[in-house]
Scaffold this active site. Structure first.
Site, PDB file in Angstrom:
ATOM      1  N   ASP A   1       6.212  -3.233  10.738  1.00 19.47           N
ATOM      2  CA  ASP A   1       4.756  -3.040  10.823  1.00 19.47           C
ATOM      3  C   ASP A   1       4.239  -3.063  12.268  1.00 19.47           C
ATOM      4  O   ASP A   1       3.284  -2.379  12.614  1.00 19.47           O
ATOM      5  CB  ASP A   1       3.977  -4.044   9.947  1.00 19.47           C
ATOM      6  CG  ASP A   1       4.359  -5.495  10.179  1.00 19.47           C
ATOM      7  OD1 ASP A   1       5.317  -5.753  10.929  1.00 19.47           O
ATOM      8  OD2 ASP A   1       3.698  -6.381   9.596  1.00 19.47           O
TER       9      ASP A   1
ATOM     10  N   ARG B   1       0.827  -1.180   0.000  1.00 13.79           N
ATOM     11  CA  ARG B   1       0.000   0.000   0.000  1.00 13.79           C
ATOM     12  C   ARG B   1       0.873   1.247   0.000  1.00 13.79           C
ATOM     13  O   ARG B   1       1.919   1.258   0.649  1.00 13.79           O
ATOM     14  CB  ARG B   1      -0.797  -0.017   1.297  1.00 13.79           C
ATOM     15  CG  ARG B   1      -2.116   0.648   1.278  1.00 13.79           C
ATOM     16  CD  ARG B   1      -2.645   0.640   2.686  1.00 13.79           C
ATOM     17  NE  ARG B   1      -3.016  -0.699   3.107  1.00 13.79           N
ATOM     18  CZ  ARG B   1      -4.282  -1.109   3.209  1.00 13.79           C
ATOM     19  NH1 ARG B   1      -5.266  -0.295   2.958  1.00 13.79           N
ATOM     20  NH2 ARG B   1      -4.549  -2.324   3.600  1.00 13.79           N
TER      21      ARG B   1
ATOM     22  N   SER C   1       7.960  -4.765   6.574  1.00 17.24           N
ATOM     23  CA  SER C   1       7.583  -5.735   7.609  1.00 17.24           C
ATOM     24  C   SER C   1       8.451  -6.982   7.625  1.00 17.24           C
ATOM     25  O   SER C   1       7.968  -8.118   7.473  1.00 17.24           O
ATOM     26  CB  SER C   1       6.133  -6.133   7.428  1.00 17.24           C
ATOM     27  OG  SER C   1       5.350  -4.987   7.294  1.00 17.24           O
TER      28      SER C   1
HETATM   29  C1  BG6 Z   1      -1.828  -3.827   7.845  1.00 18.11           C
HETATM   30  C2  BG6 Z   1      -0.644  -2.947   8.139  1.00 18.11           C
HETATM   31  O1  BG6 Z   1      -3.005  -3.256   8.304  1.00 18.11           O
HETATM   32  O2  BG6 Z   1      -1.631  -5.069   8.498  1.00 18.11           O
HETATM   33  C3  BG6 Z   1       0.604  -3.607   7.618  1.00 18.11           C
HETATM   34  O3  BG6 Z   1      -0.816  -1.691   7.525  1.00 18.11           O
HETATM   35  C4  BG6 Z   1       0.756  -4.968   8.228  1.00 18.11           C
HETATM   36  O4  BG6 Z   1       1.737  -2.822   7.899  1.00 18.11           O
HETATM   37  C5  BG6 Z   1      -0.496  -5.763   8.003  1.00 18.11           C
HETATM   38  O5  BG6 Z   1       1.864  -5.640   7.677  1.00 18.11           O
HETATM   39  C6  BG6 Z   1      -0.415  -7.104   8.698  1.00 18.11           C
HETATM   40  O6  BG6 Z   1      -1.526  -7.920   8.374  1.00 18.11           O
HETATM   41  P1  BG6 Z   1      -1.613  -8.863   7.089  1.00 18.11           P
HETATM   42  O7  BG6 Z   1      -2.729  -9.749   7.437  1.00 18.11           O
HETATM   43  O8  BG6 Z   1      -1.883  -7.977   5.947  1.00 18.11           O
HETATM   44  O9  BG6 Z   1      -0.288  -9.570   7.015  1.00 18.11           O
HETATM   45  C1  GLC Z   2       7.272 -11.483   9.857  1.00 17.54           C
HETATM   46  C2  GLC Z   2       8.362 -10.456   9.796  1.00 17.54           C
HETATM   47  C3  GLC Z   2       8.158  -9.369  10.836  1.00 17.54           C
HETATM   48  C4  GLC Z   2       6.764  -8.808  10.675  1.00 17.54           C
HETATM   49  C5  GLC Z   2       5.734  -9.919  10.773  1.00 17.54           C
HETATM   50  C6  GLC Z   2       4.330  -9.423  10.609  1.00 17.54           C
HETATM   51  O1  GLC Z   2       7.379 -12.155  11.075  1.00 17.54           O
HETATM   52  O2  GLC Z   2       9.624 -11.075  10.007  1.00 17.54           O
HETATM   53  O3  GLC Z   2       9.113  -8.345  10.676  1.00 17.54           O
HETATM   54  O4  GLC Z   2       6.541  -7.856  11.682  1.00 17.54           O
HETATM   55  O5  GLC Z   2       5.992 -10.878   9.787  1.00 17.54           O
HETATM   56  O6  GLC Z   2       4.075  -8.847   9.371  1.00 17.54           O
END
Ligand code: BG6
Ligand code: GLC
Ligand code: BG6
Ligand code: GLC
Length: 896
Positions: free
Chosen positions: A641, A523, A587
């Site tokens: 994240d 995003r 992340s």
């Molecule tokens: C989102 C965040 O809402 O959730 C991201 O903006 C995050 O930064 C993500 O990585 C985590 O959830 P998923 O289910 O998309 O991996």
């Molecule tokens: C994985 C990544 C970590 C992140 C998590 C959630 O574990 O290594 O950095 O925070 O996923 O997205």
């Protein structure tokens, strides 16, 4: 004249009130009942007092979970409640395996319930025979589990002498004899088929078992139906009738017998004595006769007869109907007491029972019913309070949280019984938090049996609180290893400093771009924070694709793609000529030496682009942007994240100091004291640590709880041997885990008649969102049918129930494990603050947490249980981590 009528009415009213007052129990009286029950529980357990104890405390030889569910064909009987049922679990082995379940209700006529033992068991066997005929299974020797809802002296799981009949049964020549033997003999007499009787189980025990899978805290089973009884998990060392001191065994209390030694005569009324006198077992089951469905209507009838005799009811006319035993069944009591019924309707119910009543009569009858059922619920509550307090003391706890699994028509149908019961337990056992869950009829006994089969299978996926506390302690050690200067290099949980030193304070402002890469969506956002009047945040965002060939290709291609999407976004926002500060939510685990330097340690989850590990991602992105040359960007901060989430939530709640993600991956960050972070200079203040808890277990610390399915997932993943905790709990792997279990079960003939389709064998065909859909309480089974049908397996209803169980076990395990690791962080925070109680907020994001219907509730509950000395607010990040990344960028740009 008028006053004479008024006086007569007043004195009639008083007579009625006085009569009903004998059913009102004060708190002190209830406390006495509780205390007396407690004495009887102890007496039942002790060898020397057992023979004369009124509450028999019978050993059940059930040490933990259901047993006896062998492969092959499995039969179950359920005798002693309102219905007699025969069930079968048919598990065929061979080339094409299959499992099927059937359930049929049979009548047991009164003359058989009260005839000879031989007739009764012959009748049971005849029903089984009819059933086997219908199933075409006469020629196989079946293992059988027998729910027999009467007191039995057991010496093993398949041996039980009937102590005495209770409720409506009174067949001769049974008391004192082994029920299993009697059934065997009846089978022999019939000489048509053979069965292997593997277990005899009281209905309370069956109920506890069925409910225990829903809630591992369920260690009590309660029946409030035709009869009344409770079982619970007792410490072996307290059960003097059974050898051995280790572990626990379920005890069938048979509390219905309470009062047989005259110790509750003070609260019994003349009506109770009349009911007792007219029963099949005078003097026996006195507590049951005051509390259960079979007798409440009888007590009501006795009161009505008396009031009528005294000219206070039914115009003083005692009809034949009123003299008829058993006219008030539980269902009528429940209807009469329903608040939704108008008096007129009560009257018509009475009329349907053959009781011709006036409106005033209806009011009185309703009051009588209310007084009788209220007392019943309070007495059960007092008994239950004694049980939970005993369990609490057994475990040396100040506070106990426990769940009771419940079944029975009185509990299910009566409008007030359950509420009064719960209120009483709360009042009389203030140090226990007791939850009640209903043994669902929808899935009924069939589900219990399937559960038994699955339980055997997935036993290793269910953890006791003790195990969870142990995992919590392990994770705390890992955290310390990661923070310590000497231990960090070899630590598995990396505890990465993030250079974020506080949460937003409300002074942040500006116009920012945020990238959010690594979750299920890539995003790009524009975040404007202004200070007109109140601080306000405006956000616009766009989702971009990240095709597999790009995230698995070369690193330069990946960053070119990111730069291209950013260019596109700026173009659309018409800001290509500006150089806005950029915050980058990335992340993955990164080593920081400052906010805008982030060296990727290793890819996790779905990503595996070459040439990025060991590199600074800010440099890589800058290079890609420069190469294009069509816009400029200033990347000021890289945040994980979890950190972005903590900051987003911190913006709304200043107390937020933990961020967790339960999505594609899983991870957590929290605010640690700088003096404990050896890798960063300085001792003052705090810094956010990105734990990277996904790697927990990579050094073998979790081997004892990993299953064959976890190992298979790991082997087939992009990063074998890595992120082992993440692979047990996060969304990217959960659907796959369920799929692997289903494949194995199908192969063994436990599901889908053994059908295994190519779709079922295809990786990724069962997704985590399917787990969420299937676990929905209302439409879950329909969803299961749809999803499984798409996999081509033609599921039966029982298959759907079984699959729902599998999903629940897998997702429950996830929530439990996360509760343990989060619990470790919370206790660490509490210790850091040196305070007896922790009050804090946890910011959370991630699709699994958000989409799964039960996940959040289970997580919160378990955390509260594991860390009782905390008040935790769980705050969902509504707007993703982009907003938080912008906050961090705001500081970075202020400082630069
Ligand atoms: C989102 C965040 O809402 O959730 C991201 O903006 C995050 O930064 C993500 O990585 C985590 O959830 P998923 O289910 O998309 O991996
Ligand atoms: C994985 C990544 C970590 C992140 C998590 C959630 O574990 O290594 O950095 O925070 O996923 O997205
Ligand atoms: C049923 C159980 O659901 O409830 C039985 O399958 C149990 O084992 C019964 O005996 C108790 O309730 P009732 O009201 O039928 O006595
Ligand atoms: C009677 C039986 C007991 C059973 C209960 C509920 O009290 O004695 O074994 O559990 O009814 O059905």
């Amino acid at each position: 004249m008028v006053t004479a009528v008024a006086q007569r009415l007043a004195s009639q009213r008083k007579e009625i009130d006085d009569t009903l007052a004998t059913f009102t129990l004060s708190t002190t009286q209830l406390q006495e009942v509780k205390a007396k029950m407690r004495v009887e529980l102890e007496r039942g357990l002790k060898k020397d007092t057992h023979p004369t104890a009124s509450v028999k405390m019978l050993p059940t030889y059930v040490y933990r979970t259901p047993d006896g569910t062998e492969r092959g064909k499995y039969l179950a009987l359920d005798l002693g409640g309102t219905n007699f049922r025969v069930l079968v679990v048919k598990i065929r082995t061979g080339m094409r395996n299959s499992v099927r379940m059937y359930n049929k209700i049979y009548a047991i006529p009164l003359e058989i319930m009260q005839g000879t033992g031989e007739e009764l068991f012959d009748h049971i066997v005849q029903c089984i025979s009819d059933f086997l005929d219908y199933m075409g299974m006469k020629n196989t020797r079946l293992p059988l589990g027998f729910t027999f809802s009467f007191p039995c002296n057991q010496t093993g799981i398949d041996k039980g002498d009937l102590v005495s009949w209770t409720k409506g049964f009174k067949a001769t020549d049974c008391e004192g004899y082994d029920v299993v033997d009697m059934l065997r003999e009846a089978i022999k007499r019939r000489n048509e088929f053979d069965l292997d009787i593997v277990a005899i189980v009281n209905d309370t025990v069956g109920t506890m078992m069925t409910c225990a899978y829903e809630d591992p805290k369920c260690q009590i089973g309660l029946i409030a139906g035709t009869g009344s009884n409770v079982c619970y998990m007792e410490e072996m060392k307290n059960i003097e009738l059974v050898e051995g001191d280790e572990g626990q065994m379920c005890v069938n209390t048979e509390w219905g017998g309470f009062g047989e030694n005259d110790n509750i005569e003070d609260i019994r009324t003349r009506y109770d004595r009349e009911v007792d006198g007219g029963s099949l077992n005078p003097g026996k089951q006195r507590f049951e006769k005051m509390t259960s469905g079979m007798y409440l209507g009888e007590i009501v009838r006795q009161i009505l007869i008396d009031l009528t005799k005294r000219g206070l009811l039914f115009r003083g006319r005692i009809t034949e109907r009123l003299k008829t035993k058993g006219i008030f069944e539980t269902k009528f009591l429940s209807q009469i007491e329903s608040d939704r019924l108008a008096l007129l309707q009560v009257r018509s119910i009475l009329q349907s029972l053959g009781l011709d009543s006036t409106c005033d009569d209806s009011i009185i009858v309703k009051e009588v019913c209310g007084a009788v059922s209220r007392r019943a619920a309070q007495l059960c509550g007092a008994g239950m309070a004694a049980i939970v307090d005993k369990i609490r003391e057994n475990r040396g706890l100040d506070h106990l949280e426990i769940t009771v699994g419940v079944d029975g028509t009185l509990y299910k149908l009566h409008p007030h019984f359950s509420t009064i019961l719960k209120d009483t337990v709360r009042e009389l056992a203030p140090n226990c938090k007791v939850d009640f869950i209903l043994s669902e009829d929808g899935s009924g006994k069939g589900a219990a049996l399937i559960t038994a089969v699955i339980d055997k299978y997935l036993y290793a996926m269910r953890f006791s609180d003790e195990t969870l506390r142990d995992i919590m302690a392990r994770f705390r050690r890992e955290m310390e290893n990661g923070l310590g200067g000497d231990t960090n290099p070899t630590a598995t949980v990396k505890m990465l400093p993030t250079f974020v030193r506080s949460i937003p304070d409300g002074s942040e402002k500006g116009d920012f771009i945020a990238l959010d890469l690594g979750g299920s969506n890539f995003r790009i956002l524009r975040v404007k924070v202004s200070h007109e009047k109140k601080q306000t945040v405006q956000m616009e965002s766009q989702i971009y694709e990240t095709p597999e060939d790009i995230i698995h290709g070369s690193g330069s291609r990946l960053f070119d793609h990111v730069a291209e999407c950013l260019g596109d976004f700026m173009e659309k926002q018409k800001i290509k000529d500006k150089k806005l500060p950029v915050g980058f939510t990335f992340s993955f685990p990164c080593a920081h030496s400052k906010l805008d330097e982030a060296v990727l340690l290793t890819w996790t989850k779905r990503f595996k682009a070459s040439g990025v590990e060991g590199m600074d991602v800010v440099k890589l992105l800058n290079k890609a942007i420069k190469k294009r040359g069509d816009y400029d960007a200033d990347i000021m901060a890289v945040v994980n994240d979890t950190v972005g989430t903590m900051m987003t939530c911190g913006f709304d709640d200043q107390r937020c100091e933990v961020g967790i993600i339960i999505g594609t991956g899983t991870n957590a960050c929290y605010m640690e004291e700088l003096r404990h972070i050896d890798m960063v200079e300085g001792d003052e203040g705090r810094m956010c640590i990105n734990t990277e808890w996904g790697a927990f277990g990579d050094d073998g610390t979790l081997e004892d709880i990993r299953t064959e399915f976890d190992r298979e997932i790991d082997r087939g993943s992009l990063n074998p041997g890595k992120q082992l905790f993440e692979k047990m709990v996060s969304g990217m792997y959960m659907g796959e885990l369920v799929r692997l279990i289903l494949v194995k079960m199908a192969k063994e003939g436990l599901l889908f008649e053994g059908r295994i389709t190519p779709e079922l064998l295809t990786k990724g065909k069962f997704e985590t969102k399917h787990v969420s859909a299937i676990e929905k309480s209302k439409e879950g089974l329909t969803k299961a049918k749809e999803i499984l049908t798409r996999l081509g397996v033609e599921p039966s209803e029982d298959d759907c129930i079984a699959v729902q169980h599998v999903c629940a076990i897998v997702s429950f395990r996830s929530a439990n494990l996360i509760a343990a690791t989060l619990g470790a962080i919370l206790t660490r925070l509490k210790d850091n603050k040196n305070s007896p109680r922790l009050r804090t907020t946890v910011g959370i994001d991630g699709s699994l947490y958000k989409m799964h219907p039960q996940y959040s509730r289970r997580l919160h509950k378990t955390v509260r249980r594991l860390v009782p000395e905390s008040d935790v607010r769980f705050l969902l990040s509504e707007s993703g981590s982009g907003k938080g990344a912008a906050m961090v960028t705001a500081w970075a740009s202020r400082e630069s």
